[in-house]
Motif scaffolding. Structure first.
Motif, PDB file in Angstrom:
ATOM      1  N   ASP A 181       0.847  -1.184   0.000  1.00  0.00           N
ATOM      2  CA  ASP A 181       0.000   0.000   0.000  1.00  0.00           C
ATOM      3  C   ASP A 181       0.889   1.243   0.000  1.00  0.00           C
ATOM      4  O   ASP A 181       1.749   1.387   0.864  1.00  0.00           O
ATOM      5  N   PRO A 182       0.717   2.157  -0.972  1.00  0.00           N
ATOM      6  CA  PRO A 182       1.564   3.352  -1.025  1.00  0.00           C
ATOM      7  C   PRO A 182       1.556   4.173   0.261  1.00  0.00           C
ATOM      8  O   PRO A 182       2.544   4.830   0.583  1.00  0.00           O
ATOM      9  N   ARG A 183       0.457   4.121   1.016  1.00  0.00           N
ATOM     10  CA  ARG A 183       0.384   4.882   2.272  1.00  0.00           C
ATOM     11  C   ARG A 183       1.439   4.455   3.273  1.00  0.00           C
ATOM     12  O   ARG A 183       1.863   5.254   4.121  1.00  0.00           O
ATOM     13  N   SER A 185       4.375   2.813   2.328  1.00  0.00           N
ATOM     14  CA  SER A 185       5.653   2.593   1.662  1.00  0.00           C
ATOM     15  C   SER A 185       6.743   3.479   2.276  1.00  0.00           C
ATOM     16  O   SER A 185       6.493   4.618   2.676  1.00  0.00           O
ATOM     17  N   LYS A 192       1.574   9.721  -0.554  1.00  0.00           N
ATOM     18  CA  LYS A 192       0.858   9.287   0.657  1.00  0.00           C
ATOM     19  C   LYS A 192      -0.305  10.206   1.024  1.00  0.00           C
ATOM     20  O   LYS A 192      -1.022   9.936   1.985  1.00  0.00           O
ATOM     21  N   ASN A 196      -8.153   8.583   1.038  1.00  0.00           N
ATOM     22  CA  ASN A 196      -8.045   7.187   1.461  1.00  0.00           C
ATOM     23  C   ASN A 196      -8.723   6.217   0.495  1.00  0.00           C
ATOM     24  O   ASN A 196      -8.218   5.114   0.247  1.00  0.00           O
ATOM     25  N   TYR A 199      -6.693   4.717  -2.319  1.00  0.00           N
ATOM     26  CA  TYR A 199      -5.840   3.575  -1.978  1.00  0.00           C
ATOM     27  C   TYR A 199      -6.662   2.301  -1.779  1.00  0.00           C
ATOM     28  O   TYR A 199      -6.170   1.200  -2.015  1.00  0.00           O
ATOM     29  N   THR A 227       3.569   5.749  -8.113  1.00  0.00           N
ATOM     30  CA  THR A 227       2.434   5.303  -7.306  1.00  0.00           C
ATOM     31  C   THR A 227       1.438   4.511  -8.143  1.00  0.00           C
ATOM     32  O   THR A 227       0.859   3.528  -7.666  1.00  0.00           O
TER      33      THR A 227
END
Length: 290
Positions: A181-183, A185, A192, A196, A199, A227
């Motif tokens: 999940d890029p959040r 990473s 980020k 929400n 994602y 991303t």
């Protein structure tokens, strides 16, 4: 995504009108192939006359709705027929994404950038969800007043085109090869700060046509490209079609090849590249690039 105000392309108008005509023809043929709601019921029907009447009323009341032009298509036809603004992508470039949408729609379609072609993408993905991410809040407000049906979100970028070489070096580090999940990473390229739900959704198509990237002080598309690739690899299964526009520019050229991978390159037409990125969660040990 925004373009200069020039004469609207006749070829694009013809493309949209042809699509509308084919859709209407499909609906007419489908409706004509179905039995009429006014036919006399069979003599040996096991259902009661009251049930048949109810069924006929239901069919009649539903038929007009089924044969209407979808609102998104109708709105797009009127908008582009009365507009004198040309979308930035050419007819051939648009056709690359159109072929995928014809196969996959209705689907989840994420677009980096909000512009004069946004209504077209929404109409071509009729029945699906098309979301736009835009850096310019005032531009969102302007487009929303004209086209309130579009779903768009404001995004803030903290990079500049002048940072591209440094970000490319960061992208070579091992933490940037980790799929997730890029959040969460640890890669400095991962975005980020997106909403929400961006994602949480598995996107079938992702178009990177923003943020602004034509001068050194602009945000650049380094993070958006990385991303998009990370989201594609992190889906549970299947594959994501990722499109990058303006690949004639250095950032879009180098970052798309590095993080969407030349091995996943499916097609290039003019200034747009199409990558087909598979899930990396279904095959253990799959390398970041093939």
């Amino acid at each position: 995504m925004r373009s200069s105000k020039t004469q609207f392309s006749l070829s694009l108008k013809l493309l949209l009108i042809c699509l509308a005509f084919l859709f209407i023809l499909f609906l007419v043929l489908r409706s004509s192939s179905q039995p009429s709601s006014h036919q006399i019921p069979p003599l040996f029907s096991s259902s009661s006359s009251s049930n048949s009447s109810d069924s006929d009323q239901t069919t009649c009341s539903q038929a007009p709705t089924c044969t209407k032009i979808p609102p998104s298509l109708a709105q797009a036809m009127v908008h582009y027929a009365t507009s004198n603004i040309t979308p930035q992508q050419t007819k051939k470039e648009i056709s690359v994404s159109l072929r995928v949408l014809e196969r996959k729609s209705p689907c989840n379609f994420l677009v980096f950038g909000l512009g004069h072609d946004s209504l077209m993408w929404t109409a071509l993905n009729h029945g699906g969800r098309t979301v736009f991410l835009e850096e310019d809040k005032s531009w969102i407000d302007q487009i929303s007043r004209q086209l309130p049906s579009l779903e768009s979100y404001h995004v803030v970028y903290d990079t500049k085109v002048s940072d591209a070489d440094q970000l490319m070096e960061i992208g070579t580090k091992e933490e940037c090869k980790v799929v997730g999940d890029p959040r969460f990473s640890k890669c400095g390229l991962a975005l980020k700060g997106l909403p929400n739900e961006v994602y949480d959704i598995e996107w079938d198509l992702i178009m990177v046509d923003a943020p602004t990237g034509y001068h050194d002080a602009a945000p650049g598309r380094m993070g958006a490209i990385y991303t998009a690739g990370l989201m594609a690899r992190n889906r549970e299964q299947g594959e994501t079609d990722v499109f990058v526009h303006d690949v004639d520019r250095t950032v879009e050229d180098k970052f798309s090849k590095a993080f969407l991978c030349e091995g996943y390159l499916t097609e290039q037409e003019g200034r747009i590249r199409h990558f087909t990125v598979p899930s990396h969660r279904t095959v253990a040990g799959r390398p970041f690039c093939p």
